[in-house]
Write a protein that holds these residues in place. Structure first.
Motif, mmCIF file in Angstrom:
data_model
loop_
_atom_site.group_PDB
_atom_site.id
_atom_site.type_symbol
_atom_site.label_atom_id
_atom_site.label_comp_id
_atom_site.label_asym_id
_atom_site.label_seq_id
_atom_site.Cartn_x
_atom_site.Cartn_y
_atom_site.Cartn_z
ATOM 1 N N ILE A 183 0.754 -1.122 -0.008
ATOM 2 C CA ILE A 183 -0.095 -0.141 -0.050
ATOM 3 C C ILE A 183 0.861 1.320 -0.154
ATOM 4 O O ILE A 183 1.701 1.228 0.845
ATOM 5 C CB ILE A 183 -1.093 0.017 1.339
ATOM 6 C CG1 ILE A 183 -1.805 -1.235 1.268
ATOM 7 C CG2 ILE A 183 -1.699 1.216 1.198
ATOM 8 C CD1 ILE A 183 -2.529 -1.569 2.625
ATOM 9 N N GLY B 283 -8.744 3.601 0.608
ATOM 10 C CA GLY B 283 -7.864 2.948 1.381
ATOM 11 C C GLY B 283 -8.984 2.173 2.186
ATOM 12 O O GLY B 283 -8.875 0.806 2.263
ATOM 13 N N THR C 118 -3.090 5.378 9.611
ATOM 14 C CA THR C 118 -3.271 4.345 9.010
ATOM 15 C C THR C 118 -2.374 3.262 9.081
ATOM 16 O O THR C 118 -2.970 1.997 9.209
ATOM 17 C CB THR C 118 -3.217 4.742 7.546
ATOM 18 O OG1 THR C 118 -3.957 5.831 7.098
ATOM 19 C CG2 THR C 118 -3.812 3.615 6.566
ATOM 20 N N TRP D 113 0.802 9.058 -1.767
ATOM 21 C CA TRP D 113 0.965 9.816 -3.302
ATOM 22 C C TRP D 113 2.017 10.596 -2.943
ATOM 23 O O TRP D 113 2.440 11.160 -4.152
ATOM 24 C CB TRP D 113 -0.488 10.879 -3.003
ATOM 25 C CG TRP D 113 -0.743 11.429 -1.558
ATOM 26 C CD1 TRP D 113 -1.443 10.985 -0.901
ATOM 27 C CD2 TRP D 113 0.062 12.694 -1.153
ATOM 28 N NE1 TRP D 113 -1.561 11.781 0.196
ATOM 29 C CE2 TRP D 113 -0.525 12.902 0.016
ATOM 30 C CE3 TRP D 113 1.033 13.294 -1.535
ATOM 31 C CZ2 TRP D 113 -0.087 13.931 0.990
ATOM 32 C CZ3 TRP D 113 1.529 14.538 -0.813
ATOM 33 C CH2 TRP D 113 0.809 14.638 0.460
ATOM 34 N N VAL E 224 -3.823 1.000 11.954
ATOM 35 C CA VAL E 224 -5.139 0.323 11.385
ATOM 36 C C VAL E 224 -4.737 -1.045 10.534
ATOM 37 O O VAL E 224 -5.012 -2.260 10.677
ATOM 38 C CB VAL E 224 -6.152 1.044 10.349
ATOM 39 C CG1 VAL E 224 -7.010 0.160 9.722
ATOM 40 C CG2 VAL E 224 -6.550 2.374 11.190
ATOM 41 N N ILE E 225 -3.475 -0.661 9.874
ATOM 42 C CA ILE E 225 -2.763 -1.814 8.904
ATOM 43 C C ILE E 225 -2.376 -2.881 9.832
ATOM 44 O O ILE E 225 -2.492 -4.225 9.667
ATOM 45 C CB ILE E 225 -1.877 -1.343 7.891
ATOM 46 C CG1 ILE E 225 -2.394 -0.186 7.103
ATOM 47 C CG2 ILE E 225 -1.232 -2.303 6.935
ATOM 48 C CD1 ILE E 225 -3.052 -0.482 5.872
ATOM 49 N N GLY F 36 4.712 8.379 9.462
ATOM 50 C CA GLY F 36 5.031 9.827 9.464
ATOM 51 C C GLY F 36 6.261 10.196 10.289
ATOM 52 O O GLY F 36 6.815 9.515 11.134
ATOM 53 N N GLY F 37 6.630 11.482 10.396
ATOM 54 C CA GLY F 37 7.706 11.886 10.940
ATOM 55 C C GLY F 37 7.350 13.432 11.451
ATOM 56 O O GLY F 37 6.600 14.083 11.016
HETATM 57 P P1 NAD Z 1 -2.252 7.640 4.235
HETATM 58 O O1 NAD Z 1 -2.207 6.862 5.606
HETATM 59 O O2 NAD Z 1 -3.342 8.651 4.311
HETATM 60 O O3 NAD Z 1 -2.558 6.932 2.887
HETATM 61 C C1 NAD Z 1 -1.239 6.052 2.502
HETATM 62 C C2 NAD Z 1 -1.946 4.880 1.710
HETATM 63 O O4 NAD Z 1 -2.662 4.072 2.493
HETATM 64 C C3 NAD Z 1 -2.736 5.241 0.424
HETATM 65 O O5 NAD Z 1 -2.705 4.676 -0.652
HETATM 66 C C4 NAD Z 1 -4.346 5.410 1.236
HETATM 67 O O6 NAD Z 1 -5.208 5.117 0.324
HETATM 68 C C5 NAD Z 1 -4.051 3.952 1.964
HETATM 69 N N1 NAD Z 1 -5.015 3.976 2.820
HETATM 70 C C6 NAD Z 1 -5.634 4.860 3.549
HETATM 71 N N2 NAD Z 1 -6.544 4.112 4.624
HETATM 72 C C7 NAD Z 1 -6.369 2.983 4.528
HETATM 73 C C8 NAD Z 1 -7.198 1.826 5.213
HETATM 74 N N3 NAD Z 1 -7.990 1.988 6.184
HETATM 75 N N4 NAD Z 1 -6.586 0.506 4.906
HETATM 76 C C9 NAD Z 1 -5.794 0.483 3.731
HETATM 77 N N5 NAD Z 1 -5.098 1.470 3.315
HETATM 78 C C10 NAD Z 1 -5.499 2.918 3.474
HETATM 79 O O7 NAD Z 1 -0.928 8.717 3.809
HETATM 80 P P2 NAD Z 1 -0.708 9.578 2.957
HETATM 81 O O8 NAD Z 1 -1.461 10.754 3.383
HETATM 82 O O9 NAD Z 1 -1.195 9.132 1.584
HETATM 83 O O10 NAD Z 1 0.768 9.741 2.968
HETATM 84 C C11 NAD Z 1 1.431 10.798 3.600
HETATM 85 C C12 NAD Z 1 1.942 9.979 4.866
HETATM 86 O O11 NAD Z 1 3.033 8.905 4.515
HETATM 87 C C13 NAD Z 1 2.784 10.988 5.798
HETATM 88 O O12 NAD Z 1 2.457 10.828 7.396
HETATM 89 C C14 NAD Z 1 4.087 10.668 5.503
HETATM 90 O O13 NAD Z 1 5.277 10.925 6.590
HETATM 91 C C15 NAD Z 1 4.048 9.250 5.095
HETATM 92 N N6 NAD Z 1 5.233 8.627 4.574
HETATM 93 C C16 NAD Z 1 6.003 7.885 5.236
HETATM 94 C C17 NAD Z 1 7.440 7.353 4.362
HETATM 95 C C18 NAD Z 1 8.219 6.372 4.957
HETATM 96 O O14 NAD Z 1 8.877 5.911 4.324
HETATM 97 N N7 NAD Z 1 8.412 6.434 6.270
HETATM 98 C C19 NAD Z 1 7.376 7.678 3.046
HETATM 99 C C20 NAD Z 1 6.383 8.444 2.452
HETATM 100 C C21 NAD Z 1 5.171 8.801 3.024
#
Ligand code: NAD
Length: 520
Positions: A157, A217, A239, A160, A242-243, A259-260
């Protein structure tokens, strides 16, 4: 904005071909838009639970044969893929840019992650995946083989903010290890990962092995996790929880990259030219939407005023705008909703007493989701921007007097993804960096040095994640270890006519001798 010309590669025919591999049996679609204009680019099919189950079944069938290929034969596909990704770099950059609205410079940098990960595992995978022989309990006649078996089908998963890197780079070691993959990209940014799959198939990846499903998601997630043998998730901490819960209930493994709220510490002996340039990238690179970017800067009292003046001037010189060329330093936020969230963090900080050094405003003149690079002072942990991840071009400056104080402030967070320490005395800077509770620490750099060192596992601690990508761990996590014990001659059974007391004596003596000889 009127001069904005969409890249020539982004034609309706091309985009329709890309999304045609996404299963969507009800015909329901999601309007995938160009961020800079809000115009619809393509209707993205939305996958139902039965479409997702079907994708897993197809992937599982293809995996049967793929897992029987030798590692060398699998790697030949990735060797070709590496060349194809470099050859088609421009198209990949085009797709990343139209779907994410990031600056072209950043879209280009994102594309580099995939060949870097591929190149690393091309060199390393054979050795890591080879069966390893270990000593058995009885010297000479017994041994054990550590055999790495693929887990089956890996559910990925992806978020964006780096759609191509997170959608494809995390799949590469999974596939090399002999698994199939089902990726769920974010609806907003499905195009570049879909193109990555097309290039993999051009390189010789068997059809069906890499599936892409799309949807919101919470709609797609449960079925995806319930069908997967392992989950690789990148996204927000909320999220991730939840996963992780669902994966735990299913007793499957999960790697959670979250996140960070990353700190940067500027020591008194830092080279300010480099530090200011680094700070610009740390705060505003990818419009502040990098998980490892900097939202908190701690600057030593003795250089605070000079740093602030230079950082402010450099920030005001940044070129912010919508363009499909390498002109702008930073681009748009991903969406109007996200821009509103960033604006709300700034408004909350100002209401509670923070002040603006520069920026702080939306820029509707540049596009629907633009926000100015913003520097704040006086941010406290009572404010949203001081405690939770803003994930936008907003950074807070803080003074410190002693290193102990700076380290304590840097560690005063639930997160632990990345930290950046700047100083000319390297030993001292490393010492400070190692005191920060963070999975990644960069000395005299923001994030690239740690993240692009593909041999070292990279992941978050505290609420920033579980597990890691890259390095041997980034490949081995997609395998189960099978322990094959081999006894050449049965010498461990106690003969019926031997008194058990004698057996006890011999075993104790045997262990003592083996310890003495250094056998175990
Ligand atoms: P998000 O958690 O909203 O979504 C991430 C993915 O999870 C998307 O594909 C979304 O559709 C899916 N998703 C959402 N709810 C879900 C659920 N209940 N079950 C399954 N899938 C679900 O995050 P975002 O806003 O898309 O991304 C930004 C976040 O990602 C920031 O917090 C950022 O710090 C983090 N991030 C972390 C890394 C890392 O390597 N640590 C890298 C990139 C982004």
């Amino acid at each position: 904005m009127s001069a904005l010309v969409r890249p020539a590669s982004v034609t309706p025919e091309f985009l329709n071909r890309l999304v045609s591999r996404v299963p969507g049996s009800t015909g329901q679609t999601w309007k995938l838009t160009e961020v800079y204009t809000g115009e619809v680019l393509v209707e993205l099919p939305q996958s139902t639970p039965s479409d997702i189950a079907g994708a897993f079944a197809a992937a599982r069938a293809a995996q049967q044969e793929w897992s029987q290929w030798s590692v060398a034969k699998r790697l030949a596909v990735f060797k070709k893929f590496h060349s194809l990704v470099l050859k088609h770099n421009e198209t990949i950059v085009d797709l990343i840019q139209v779907e994410s609205g990031k600056a072209r410079r950043m879209a280009f940098e994102e594309t580099l992650d995939v060949p870097m990960v591929t190149g690393y595992y091309l060199k390393r995978a054979k050795k890591v995946l080879a069966p390893k022989k270990h000593a058995g309990p009885v010297p000479v006649v017994s041994s054990s083989l550590e055999v790495r078996q693929p887990k089956g089908v890996i559910g990925i998963i992806a978020p964006w903010n780096f759609p191509f890197a997170t959608g494809i780079s995390d799949a590469i070691p999974a596939l090399i290890a002999g698994n199939a993959v089902v990726v769920k990209p974010d609806n907003k940014t499905a195009l570049s990962p879909l193109y990555g799959v097309e290039l993999l198939e051009q390189a010789g990846l068997p059809k069906g092995l890499f599936q892409v499903v799309c949807g919101e998601g919470p709609d797609v997630g449960p079925t995806l996790i319930d069908n997967a043998n392992y989950v690789m998730f990148t996204g927000s901490t909320n999220t991730g929880r939840v996963i992780g819960e669902r994966a735990g209930r299913n007793l499957i493994g999960a790697c959670l990259e979250l996140g960070g709220k990353n700190p940067m510490i500027v020591l008194p002996d830092a080279n300010l030219d480099d530090t200011v340039k680094g700070a610009l990238f740390g705060a505003f690179g990818n419009t502040g939407q990098i998980c490892m970017h900097i939202e908190r800067m701690y600057i030593h009292d003795s250089i605070y005023d000079e740093f602030k003046a230079r950082f402010k001037a450099a920030t005001e010189n940044l070129v912010v705008g919508a363009a499909y060329d390498f002109g702008p330093n930073t681009g748009s936020l991903i969406s109007v909703e996200h821009k509103d969230r960033v604006a709300a963090h700034v408004a909350d900080a100002l209401e509670k007493g923070a002040t603006v050094v520069t920026g702080g405003k939306e820029r509707p003149d540049l596009g629907p989701a633009f926000f100015e690079p913003t520097i704040l002072e006086g941010v406290t942990t009572e404010m949203l921007a001081g405690r939770t991840e803003t994930f936008g071009p907003v950074v807070a400056l803080h003074r410190y007097a002693t290193v102990d104080e700076a380290v304590a402030l840097a560690n005063d967070t639930d997160y632990g993804l990345n930290a950046s320490v700047w100083g000319s005395d390297l030993d001292n800077a490393i010492k400070v960096g190692r005191r920060i509770e963070s999975g990644n620490v960069n000395i005299n750099d923001i994030l690239a040095t740690a993240y692009a060192s593909k041999g070292t596992p990279s992941g978050g601690v505290k609420q920033s994640g579980v597990g890691a990508r890259h390095g041997d761990q980034g490949l081995l996590k997609y395998t189960d270890c099978q322990n094959v014990g081999i006894l050449k001659k049965q010498v461990m059974q106690v003969p019926d006519d031997k008194p058990f007391e004698k057996n006890v004596e011999e075993q104790i003596k045997g262990l003592a001798i083996m310890r003495k000889l250094g056998i175990r």
